[in-house]
Write a protein that holds these residues in place. Structure first.
Motif, short mmCIF file in Angstrom:
data_model
loop_
_atom_site.label_atom_id
_atom_site.label_comp_id
_atom_site.label_asym_id
_atom_site.label_seq_id
_atom_site.Cartn_x
_atom_site.Cartn_y
_atom_site.Cartn_z
N HIS A 1 -1.20 10.62 4.04
CA HIS A 1 -2.58 11.06 3.79
C HIS A 1 -3.65 10.00 4.03
N ASP A 2 -3.28 8.72 3.97
CA ASP A 2 -4.29 7.69 4.18
C ASP A 2 -4.21 7.00 5.54
N ASP B 1 -3.32 12.63 -5.12
CA ASP B 1 -3.90 11.35 -4.73
C ASP B 1 -4.79 10.82 -5.85
N TYR C 1 0.81 -1.21 0.00
CA TYR C 1 0.00 0.00 0.00
C TYR C 1 0.85 1.27 0.00
N HIS D 1 1.53 3.72 -2.86
CA HIS D 1 0.58 4.76 -3.29
C HIS D 1 0.90 6.13 -2.67
#
Ligand code: MN
Length: 718
Positions: free
Chosen positions: A89-90, A156, A62, A65
């Protein structure tokens, strides 16, 4: 070993073959000092640990990303905080890490950026309508306090678009459409051309795969055949510039599929028309050279009339600056030329983002607010140098909005002024919803009705059967619609109060006569209404409440006693300006008549009671000023009013009769006489009489005063 390799070797989770991270470090090294890069690497470690075990649909770990998102922003040379926020950011949305964790490790600024992105992720675009898309874009811009939030969000989305193949077809279409409807226009709005172009082309590719493929193939083919011509013309320009001693870069401009497609669709031009235009960009050092180069290329090839645009003197609404001209090239081929400075080119590519780019001479603690101010000041300068006013206005509206945007339960977006409450929302949906609202939910939680709304919230109104607006709402509603609707309702309420009052009056009078409304019965009432030309009993009651009919007469009429002479409309409610629909009565303490200075007292049971300004009861005014209203008399009043005068008369036989006769001679009826006091040779009498107005009363008083046996005439506090 280079710096990137050193860093990589120190990062426990990172693989040496991790190209994404390696590239990111290389990009950061090109413009950030080592201290800031190692802070970003700490963010990487934190993010990689938090996302450990998670995979993208593409099968990659992940963390690849967020690294790709950060890479995109690093290419725009954004500051370290924005890069770290991109990497993180996630984590708040998708991992166990909390916002507090982020703040503790990386400080409030980065935490706020991460929080902003998470909040944007939470709002869902649900409808496809054009206006809806416009509102949605505004809502997103309104929600962000810091422009870097939207930059992270755009990066994003860009990376998600690049990896869209991994998604199921149905999802691809939805995301592609959203990208074209929402994200590409935002990028355009903020002048971030490089992102706009990529978002558009990717959106186009996934929304219309067939059209994309056809256009792509055709464009590749034409590019091949154009290469020679582009090279030749570039060299020609180059030589002309160096002959004049001007340094400049000349690039053949890439055409973007989506813009070609749109031109074909909107301007109904053939592919050939569009791709046969050659585009060049000439980048020089200063503004003076821009105009010099313009002259040079116009000398080389003839310009097409009417195609020259000076966006340097008058920039476009998103801050874009450049000179545009079209030339008749070799063999009549159209050449589209853009001429600008390096700085203008940077702004053209990065737009707003260029103001958040890292600058070595910047103090590291430059706050987002300060930068936003600088940016605005910059726009302000553009403005003074001739930018259209629209630019600054629209930017200010977008980024420092006075409106908020919330969702209805159906997913529609409702724009409201800042500070609007759930009651404003209810009235904005529908007046009926507002009138019957009893409670509200924000994001599914119950809140008090006076709660101010915030951007992006979902609002639901709970209505009650028979619920009615509360006058108290007027203290907190912000919208004119809500205020007007509540006032309107209050007015109707007064009408229903009049009905209640009229009903009570009539019933009581009937009881005095040994009957009652119940005893009168429906059949008789129906017949009576018909005779009076009324539809509903409520109309009859209301007329009594408003003083348009007199209860004793109607009662007699209903009972069949003395059936003649049902009260004419007395027009009582038309006497005081502005009291239409209100119950109006005249105070028995001061007996106001037309011409007197008067005030109205709002009494809950009796409507408006009119007092004279000199009345002793106005002392209450100071205690409850909210209950007193300023009023004035209507102009032409032709009904009579009760008034009271006092006389001091000598004790002579027949004096009372003489005074009464004088009053009657003046056209007034005496309703009541009272003896207030009797002294040895003097009596004080009080007359209650009917007069038209002050003039009429003055005439009566003058005539009475002139009588032989009258010592004094007066009116209370007159
Ligand atoms: Mn993401």
């Amino acid at each position: 070993m280079d710096y990137a390799a050193t860093l990589l070797s120190r990062l426990p989770g990172a693989s040496r073959r991790d190209h994404g991270l390696r590239n990111l470090i290389a990009s950061l090294e090109s413009y950030l000092p080592p201290g800031q890069i190692s802070m970003i690497m700490q963010a990487y470690e934190f993010g990689a640990a938090a996302h450990a075990g998670q995979r993208r649909k593409t099968g990659e770990a992940y963390i690849s990303h967020p690294v790709a998102v950060a890479q995109n922003l690093a290419e725009m040379h954004l500051d370290a905080q924005a890069i770290a926020a991109a990497i993180l950011h996630d984590v708040v949305e998708d991992t166990d890490a909390s916002l507090d964790d982020v703040e503790e490790k990386f400080g409030a600024e980065i935490a706020q950026l991460v929080d902003g992105v998470s909040k944007l992720d939470q709002i869902q675009f649900r409808s496809r309508a054009e206006a809806q898309a416009e509102s949605f874009r505004k809502m997103m811009l309104a929600m962000i306090g810091d422009i870097r939030v939207i930059l992270v969000k755009l990066a994003d989305r860009l990376h998600n678009m690049k990896t869209l193949d991994a998604m199921p077809a149905e999802k691809r279409t939805r995301i592609a459409r959203e990208t074209l409807d929402i994200y590409a226009p935002i990028a355009n709005r903020l002048g971030i051309n490089r992102m706009k172009v990529e978002l558009q082309d990717l959106g186009f590719r996934y929304l219309y795969p067939m059209r994309y493929r056809v256009l792509d193939r055709a464009l590749r083919k034409s590019k091949g055949s154009q290469r020679q011509i582009v090279k030749r013309i570039s060299e020609e320009f180059s030589k002309t510039l160096s002959d004049e001693g001007i340094e400049g870069d000349i690039v053949g401009r890439e055409k973007h599929l989506y813009s070609i497609y749109k031109k074909m669709a909107e301007k109904r031009r053939t592919l050939r028309d569009i791709v046969d235009v050659y585009g060049f960009r000439i980048i020089v050092d200063d503004v003076g050279n821009c105009y010099k180069v313009l002259g040079l290329v116009h000398g080389l090839y003839k310009p097409v009339p009417g195609r020259f645009k000076d966006y340097i003197a008058i920039p476009r609404v998103n801050g874009y600056q450049s000179l545009h001209t079209t030339l008749f090239g070799p063999k009549g081929l159209p050449l589209e030329i853009q001429i600008r400075t390096r700085e203008m080119d940077r702004v053209a590519e990065s737009g707003v983002a260029s103001h958040w780019q890292y600058k070595a001479d910047d103090p590291a603690d430059a706050t987002p607010q300060r930068r936003a101010r600088e940016w605005l000041a910059n726009l302000d300068e553009l403005q003074r140098s001739g930018t259209s006013e629209e630019f600054l206005e629209s930017v200010k509206v977008d980024l420092f909005p006075d409106r908020i945007y919330v969702f209805t339960p159906k997913g529609d977006i409702m724009p409201l002024p800042k500070g609007a409450t759930t009651v404003d929302f209810a009235y904005a949906v529908h007046t009926d919803i507002g009138n019957r609202c009893v409670a509200a939910k924000i994001d599914r939680g119950l809140v008090p009705l006076r709660t101010p709304l915030e951007n992006g919230q979902s609002v639901e109104i709970i209505t009650g059967r028979g619920a009615k607006p509360n006058p108290n709402w007027l203290t907190f509603v912000r919208t004119a619609k809500a205020r007007t609707a509540i006032r309107q309702y209050m007015k109707q309420m007064r009408s229903s109060e009049s009905i209640d009052l009229g009903k009570r009056l009539l019933d009581r009078t009937l009881k005095d006569l040994g009957s009652s409304l119940r005893k009168v019965g429906k059949v008789r009432m129906k017949a009576a209404l018909e005779e009076l030309g009324l539809k509903e009993t409520s109309d009859l009651f209301e007329q009594h409440g408003l003083g348009e009919r007199l209860a004793p007469l109607t009662a007699r009429f209903l009972l069949g006693i003395n059936a003649e002479g049902v009260a004419e409309t007395s027009k009582a409610s038309l006497v005081i300006a502005g009291t239409e629909g209100m119950v109006v009565s005249y105070a028995k303490c001061c007996y106001p008549i037309p011409g007197d200075d008067v005030m109205g007292y709002l009494s809950s049971g009796r409507g408006v009671v009119i007092h004279r300004n000199c009345c002793g009861n106005l002392i209450n005014f100071r205690k409850q000023p909210e209950k007193w209203i300023a009023i004035s008399w209507e102009k032409d009043i032709d009904i009579e009013f009760a008034s009271q005068i006092q006389t001091d008369t000598q004790n002579r036989p027949g004096v009372l009769a003489e005074v009464a006769a004088t009053i009657a001679d003046c056209g007034s009826n005496i309703e009541q006489v009272e003896v207030l006091g009797r002294h040895e040779d003097c009596s004080v009498l009080s007359f209650l009489l009917q007069v038209r107005d002050r003039t009429h009363l003055a005439q009566i008083m003058r005539n009475v005063r002139n009588m032989k046996n009258v010592i004094r005439v007066s009116r209370d506090c007159a």
